[in-house]
Design a protein around this motif. Structure first.
Motif, PDB file in Angstrom:
ATOM      1  N   UNK A  48      46.130  29.904  63.290  1.00 50.75           N
ATOM      2  CA  UNK A  48      45.467  28.673  63.753  1.00 50.75           C
ATOM      3  C   UNK A  48      44.348  28.256  62.812  1.00 50.75           C
ATOM      4  N   UNK A  49      43.611  29.221  62.289  1.00 49.42           N
ATOM      5  CA  UNK A  49      42.545  28.884  61.332  1.00 49.42           C
ATOM      6  C   UNK A  49      43.120  28.233  60.079  1.00 49.42           C
ATOM      7  N   UNK A  50      44.255  28.769  59.603  1.00 47.38           N
ATOM      8  CA  UNK A  50      44.903  28.177  58.429  1.00 47.38           C
ATOM      9  C   UNK A  50      45.341  26.752  58.718  1.00 47.38           C
ATOM     10  N   UNK A  51      45.880  26.543  59.913  1.00 48.65           N
ATOM     11  CA  UNK A  51      46.325  25.201  60.283  1.00 48.65           C
ATOM     12  C   UNK A  51      45.155  24.234  60.343  1.00 48.65           C
ATOM     13  N   UNK A  52      44.026  24.684  60.888  1.00 43.07           N
ATOM     14  CA  UNK A  52      42.845  23.823  60.983  1.00 43.07           C
ATOM     15  C   UNK A  52      42.364  23.446  59.592  1.00 43.07           C
ATOM     16  N   UNK A  53      42.309  24.396  58.687  1.00 41.23           N
ATOM     17  CA  UNK A  53      41.868  24.119  57.318  1.00 41.23           C
ATOM     18  C   UNK A  53      42.810  23.124  56.664  1.00 41.23           C
ATOM     19  N   UNK A  54      44.108  23.348  56.828  1.00 41.06           N
ATOM     20  CA  UNK A  54      45.104  22.454  56.230  1.00 41.06           C
ATOM     21  C   UNK A  54      44.991  21.044  56.799  1.00 41.06           C
ATOM     22  N   UNK A  55      44.863  20.935  58.137  1.00 39.40           N
ATOM     23  CA  UNK A  55      44.739  19.626  58.782  1.00 39.40           C
ATOM     24  C   UNK A  55      43.459  18.914  58.368  1.00 39.40           C
ATOM     25  N   UNK A  56      42.356  19.643  58.310  1.00 42.19           N
ATOM     26  CA  UNK A  56      41.096  19.004  57.926  1.00 42.19           C
ATOM     27  C   UNK A  56      41.155  18.529  56.482  1.00 42.19           C
ATOM     28  N   UNK A  57      41.834  19.275  55.626  1.00 42.99           N
ATOM     29  CA  UNK A  57      42.000  18.854  54.230  1.00 42.99           C
ATOM     30  C   UNK A  57      42.841  17.582  54.154  1.00 42.99           C
ATOM     31  N   UNK A  58      43.911  17.525  54.952  1.00 44.30           N
ATOM     32  CA  UNK A  58      44.743  16.313  54.984  1.00 44.30           C
ATOM     33  C   UNK A  58      43.940  15.110  55.488  1.00 44.30           C
ATOM     34  N   UNK A  59      43.167  15.315  56.531  1.00 48.55           N
ATOM     35  CA  UNK A  59      42.368  14.216  57.074  1.00 48.55           C
ATOM     36  C   UNK A  59      41.304  13.774  56.083  1.00 48.55           C
ATOM     37  N   UNK A  60      40.709  14.718  55.372  1.00 46.99           N
ATOM     38  CA  UNK A  60      39.693  14.360  54.388  1.00 46.99           C
ATOM     39  C   UNK A  60      40.326  13.548  53.260  1.00 46.99           C
ATOM     40  N   UNK A  61      41.489  13.977  52.815  1.00 46.91           N
ATOM     41  CA  UNK A  61      42.194  13.249  51.760  1.00 46.91           C
ATOM     42  C   UNK A  61      42.522  11.834  52.224  1.00 46.91           C
ATOM     43  N   UNK A  62      43.039  11.701  53.441  1.00 53.91           N
ATOM     44  CA  UNK A  62      43.352  10.377  53.989  1.00 53.91           C
ATOM     45  C   UNK A  62      42.090   9.526  54.096  1.00 53.91           C
ATOM     46  N   UNK A  63      41.009  10.103  54.539  1.00 55.53           N
ATOM     47  CA  UNK A  63      39.755   9.371  54.699  1.00 55.53           C
ATOM     48  C   UNK A  63      39.257   8.860  53.345  1.00 55.53           C
ATOM     49  N   UNK A  64      39.287   9.705  52.334  1.00 57.61           N
ATOM     50  CA  UNK A  64      38.837   9.300  50.992  1.00 57.61           C
ATOM     51  C   UNK A  64      39.723   8.189  50.472  1.00 57.61           C
ATOM     52  N   UNK A  65      41.024   8.316  50.648  1.00 60.80           N
ATOM     53  CA  UNK A  65      41.960   7.297  50.179  1.00 60.80           C
ATOM     54  C   UNK A  65      41.692   5.960  50.877  1.00 60.80           C
TER      55      UNK A  65
END
Length: 107
Positions: A80-97
């Motif tokens: 679950x921790x890995x999933x949270x890190x992966x999801x937060x990275x995806x959301x951060x990338x989307x937000x920056x874009x």
């Protein structure tokens, strides 16, 4: 048949004595140290050594089951921790874009 009846009466007497002794322990409910001493005395009086071997065996089984469940939960937590890190990275990338694609036009 007679032995079984006698055994039943003996067990009933034992249970009655235990209940009486336990009831007497309740008098120390406000005094934790004395209560602990009285309960320990009950344990020594009513629990046989053979019972202790059986209890120890049960404790070993319980400890093994606890360890197994803990290991399972720790693996789930890591996943679950890995999933949270992966999801937060995806959301951060989307937000920056999104922020880069929209141009802010001030007053």
């Amino acid at each position: 048949m007679h032995r079984e009846r006698q055994k039943e009466r003996d067990l009933e007497a034992l249970v009655k004595r235990f209940k009486t002794d336990l009831h007497n322990c309740v008098a120390y409910i406000q005094e934790p140290r004395l209560l602990k001493e009285k309960v320990r005395a009950l344990f020594e009086k009513y629990v046989q050594r053979a019972d202790m071997v059986e209890i120890a065996g049960l404790n070993t089984d319980l400890q093994q089951e606890y360890a197994r469940q803990r290991e399972h939960l720790e693996r789930n937590l890591a996943t679950l921790k890995k999933k949270v890190v992966k999801e937060s990275e995806l959301h951060r990338t989307d937000y920056v874009r999104i922020m880069q694609s929209s141009t802010w036009q001030g007053p």
